[in-house]
Scaffold this motif. Structure first.
Motif, PDB file in Angstrom:
ATOM      1  N   TRP A  54       5.892  -2.337 -12.499  1.00 39.76           N
ATOM      2  CA  TRP A  54       4.700  -1.899 -11.785  1.00 39.76           C
ATOM      3  C   TRP A  54       4.944  -2.096 -10.300  1.00 39.76           C
ATOM      4  O   TRP A  54       5.383  -3.160  -9.875  1.00 39.76           O
ATOM      5  CB  TRP A  54       3.482  -2.713 -12.219  1.00 39.76           C
ATOM      6  N   ILE A  55       4.654  -1.083  -9.498  1.00 45.80           N
ATOM      7  CA  ILE A  55       4.758  -1.174  -8.051  1.00 45.80           C
ATOM      8  C   ILE A  55       3.334  -1.278  -7.509  1.00 45.80           C
ATOM      9  O   ILE A  55       2.505  -0.412  -7.758  1.00 45.80           O
ATOM     10  CB  ILE A  55       5.460   0.058  -7.451  1.00 45.80           C
ATOM     11  N   VAL A  56       3.061  -2.355  -6.794  1.00 45.09           N
ATOM     12  CA  VAL A  56       1.756  -2.567  -6.155  1.00 45.09           C
ATOM     13  C   VAL A  56       1.986  -2.352  -4.668  1.00 45.09           C
ATOM     14  O   VAL A  56       2.782  -3.055  -4.053  1.00 45.09           O
ATOM     15  CB  VAL A  56       1.220  -3.985  -6.454  1.00 45.09           C
ATOM     16  N   SER A  57       1.301  -1.371  -4.081  1.00 44.78           N
ATOM     17  CA  SER A  57       1.680  -0.927  -2.740  1.00 44.78           C
ATOM     18  C   SER A  57       0.688  -1.243  -1.621  1.00 44.78           C
ATOM     19  O   SER A  57       1.004  -1.037  -0.459  1.00 44.78           O
ATOM     20  CB  SER A  57       1.956   0.579  -2.753  1.00 44.78           C
ATOM     21  N   ARG A  58      -0.486  -1.732  -1.924  1.00 45.09           N
ATOM     22  CA  ARG A  58      -1.453  -2.062  -0.866  1.00 45.09           C
ATOM     23  C   ARG A  58      -1.458  -3.567  -0.622  1.00 45.09           C
ATOM     24  O   ARG A  58      -1.443  -4.362  -1.560  1.00 45.09           O
ATOM     25  CB  ARG A  58      -2.856  -1.605  -1.247  1.00 45.09           C
ATOM     26  N   TYR A  59      -1.511  -3.947   0.636  1.00 41.99           N
ATOM     27  CA  TYR A  59      -1.409  -5.350   1.026  1.00 41.99           C
ATOM     28  C   TYR A  59      -2.405  -6.238   0.278  1.00 41.99           C
ATOM     29  O   TYR A  59      -2.027  -7.273  -0.288  1.00 41.99           O
ATOM     30  CB  TYR A  59      -1.604  -5.496   2.536  1.00 41.99           C
ATOM     31  N   ASP A  60      -3.680  -5.870   0.287  1.00 38.81           N
ATOM     32  CA  ASP A  60      -4.694  -6.713  -0.358  1.00 38.81           C
ATOM     33  C   ASP A  60      -4.433  -6.850  -1.854  1.00 38.81           C
ATOM     34  O   ASP A  60      -4.641  -7.920  -2.435  1.00 38.81           O
ATOM     35  CB  ASP A  60      -6.098  -6.156  -0.117  1.00 38.81           C
ATOM     36  N   ASP A  61      -3.975  -5.778  -2.488  1.00 31.71           N
ATOM     37  CA  ASP A  61      -3.665  -5.834  -3.922  1.00 31.71           C
ATOM     38  C   ASP A  61      -2.457  -6.738  -4.183  1.00 31.71           C
ATOM     39  O   ASP A  61      -2.451  -7.521  -5.138  1.00 31.71           O
ATOM     40  CB  ASP A  61      -3.382  -4.434  -4.460  1.00 31.71           C
ATOM     41  N   VAL A  62      -1.438  -6.633  -3.335  1.00 32.87           N
ATOM     42  CA  VAL A  62      -0.250  -7.488  -3.478  1.00 32.87           C
ATOM     43  C   VAL A  62      -0.647  -8.949  -3.326  1.00 32.87           C
ATOM     44  O   VAL A  62      -0.251  -9.800  -4.133  1.00 32.87           O
ATOM     45  CB  VAL A  62       0.837  -7.099  -2.446  1.00 32.87           C
ATOM     46  N   ALA A  63      -1.439  -9.266  -2.317  1.00 36.89           N
ATOM     47  CA  ALA A  63      -1.873 -10.647  -2.099  1.00 36.89           C
ATOM     48  C   ALA A  63      -2.630 -11.178  -3.305  1.00 36.89           C
ATOM     49  O   ALA A  63      -2.421 -12.314  -3.738  1.00 36.89           O
ATOM     50  CB  ALA A  63      -2.733 -10.732  -0.832  1.00 36.89           C
ATOM     51  N   MET A  64      -3.500 -10.349  -3.893  1.00 37.67           N
ATOM     52  CA  MET A  64      -4.264 -10.766  -5.064  1.00 37.67           C
ATOM     53  C   MET A  64      -3.343 -11.036  -6.248  1.00 37.67           C
ATOM     54  O   MET A  64      -3.477 -12.052  -6.927  1.00 37.67           O
ATOM     55  CB  MET A  64      -5.295  -9.691  -5.423  1.00 37.67           C
ATOM     56  N   VAL A  65      -2.393 -10.140  -6.494  1.00 40.60           N
ATOM     57  CA  VAL A  65      -1.473 -10.296  -7.625  1.00 40.60           C
ATOM     58  C   VAL A  65      -0.631 -11.563  -7.465  1.00 40.60           C
ATOM     59  O   VAL A  65      -0.424 -12.311  -8.425  1.00 40.60           O
ATOM     60  CB  VAL A  65      -0.569  -9.050  -7.774  1.00 40.60           C
ATOM     61  N   LEU A  66      -0.160 -11.819  -6.261  1.00 40.39           N
ATOM     62  CA  LEU A  66       0.682 -12.998  -6.041  1.00 40.39           C
ATOM     63  C   LEU A  66      -0.073 -14.307  -6.247  1.00 40.39           C
ATOM     64  O   LEU A  66       0.521 -15.320  -6.628  1.00 40.39           O
ATOM     65  CB  LEU A  66       1.284 -12.966  -4.638  1.00 40.39           C
ATOM     66  N   LYS A  67      -1.376 -14.293  -6.041  1.00 39.64           N
ATOM     67  CA  LYS A  67      -2.187 -15.505  -6.196  1.00 39.64           C
ATOM     68  C   LYS A  67      -2.722 -15.681  -7.613  1.00 39.64           C
ATOM     69  O   LYS A  67      -3.163 -16.762  -7.967  1.00 39.64           O
ATOM     70  CB  LYS A  67      -3.363 -15.465  -5.224  1.00 39.64           C
ATOM     71  N   ASP A  68      -2.686 -14.642  -8.419  1.00 38.08           N
ATOM     72  CA  ASP A  68      -3.283 -14.667  -9.756  1.00 38.08           C
ATOM     73  C   ASP A  68      -2.236 -15.055 -10.794  1.00 38.08           C
ATOM     74  O   ASP A  68      -1.251 -14.347 -10.999  1.00 38.08           O
ATOM     75  CB  ASP A  68      -3.859 -13.293 -10.082  1.00 38.08           C
ATOM     76  N   GLU A  69      -2.442 -16.169 -11.472  1.00 44.88           N
ATOM     77  CA  GLU A  69      -1.472 -16.682 -12.446  1.00 44.88           C
ATOM     78  C   GLU A  69      -1.321 -15.781 -13.673  1.00 44.88           C
ATOM     79  O   GLU A  69      -0.375 -15.942 -14.434  1.00 44.88           O
ATOM     80  CB  GLU A  69      -1.859 -18.097 -12.873  1.00 44.88           C
ATOM     81  N   ARG A  70      -2.242 -14.858 -13.882  1.00 41.05           N
ATOM     82  CA  ARG A  70      -2.132 -13.960 -15.033  1.00 41.05           C
ATOM     83  C   ARG A  70      -0.976 -12.962 -14.870  1.00 41.05           C
ATOM     84  O   ARG A  70      -0.512 -12.391 -15.847  1.00 41.05           O
ATOM     85  CB  ARG A  70      -3.433 -13.186 -15.245  1.00 41.05           C
ATOM     86  N   PHE A  71      -0.539 -12.757 -13.633  1.00 41.50           N
ATOM     87  CA  PHE A  71       0.556 -11.825 -13.384  1.00 41.50           C
ATOM     88  C   PHE A  71       1.853 -12.608 -13.284  1.00 41.50           C
ATOM     89  O   PHE A  71       1.998 -13.502 -12.454  1.00 41.50           O
ATOM     90  CB  PHE A  71       0.315 -11.046 -12.081  1.00 41.50           C
ATOM     91  N   SER A  72       2.807 -12.264 -14.144  1.00 37.14           N
ATOM     92  CA  SER A  72       4.090 -12.951 -14.109  1.00 37.14           C
ATOM     93  C   SER A  72       5.149 -12.092 -14.782  1.00 37.14           C
ATOM     94  O   SER A  72       4.839 -11.130 -15.472  1.00 37.14           O
ATOM     95  CB  SER A  72       4.004 -14.302 -14.822  1.00 37.14           C
ATOM     96  N   LYS A  73       6.407 -12.482 -14.583  1.00 35.07           N
ATOM     97  CA  LYS A  73       7.503 -11.817 -15.288  1.00 35.07           C
ATOM     98  C   LYS A  73       7.520 -12.342 -16.710  1.00 35.07           C
ATOM     99  O   LYS A  73       7.450 -13.543 -16.933  1.00 35.07           O
ATOM    100  CB  LYS A  73       8.855 -12.127 -14.642  1.00 35.07           C
ATOM    101  N   GLN A  74       7.618 -11.444 -17.646  1.00 37.11           N
ATOM    102  CA  GLN A  74       7.759 -11.844 -19.038  1.00 37.11           C
ATOM    103  C   GLN A  74       8.823 -10.978 -19.668  1.00 37.11           C
ATOM    104  O   GLN A  74       8.718  -9.755 -19.659  1.00 37.11           O
ATOM    105  CB  GLN A  74       6.438 -11.679 -19.803  1.00 37.11           C
TER     106      GLN A  74
END
Length: 75
Positions: A54-74
């Motif tokens: 998944w490519i996340v391309s907007r700054y605010d969305d990227v910041a949210m994903v990086l802070k949210d523990e539900r998003f990770s490599k699996q």
């Protein structure tokens, strides 16, 4: 893969995955990412090794994903 022949190329982000590892893509990556931010800020594609990403391309969305523990490599 979307045609990357000219600077005026509009990438077909809704059809075939774009090979983001190719030299052709890298030559016009800025245009592709600008289009993603406008039309598909969260974009699913497949790498040449068939791994989906998944490519996340907007700054605010990227910041949210990086802070949210539900998003990770699996794997």
């Amino acid at each position: 893969m979307a045609s990357l022949a000219s600077p005026e190329t509009k990438f077909s982000i809704s059809q075939q995955p774009v090979d983001i590892t190719s030299c052709e893509f890298k030559a016009q990556a800025f245009e592709f990412y600008a289009q993603l931010r406008r039309e598909a800020p969260v974009y699913r594609t497949v790498l040449p090794d068939k791994m989906p990403v998944w490519i996340v391309s907007r700054y605010d969305d990227v910041a949210m994903v990086l802070k949210d523990e539900r998003f990770s490599k699996q794997f």
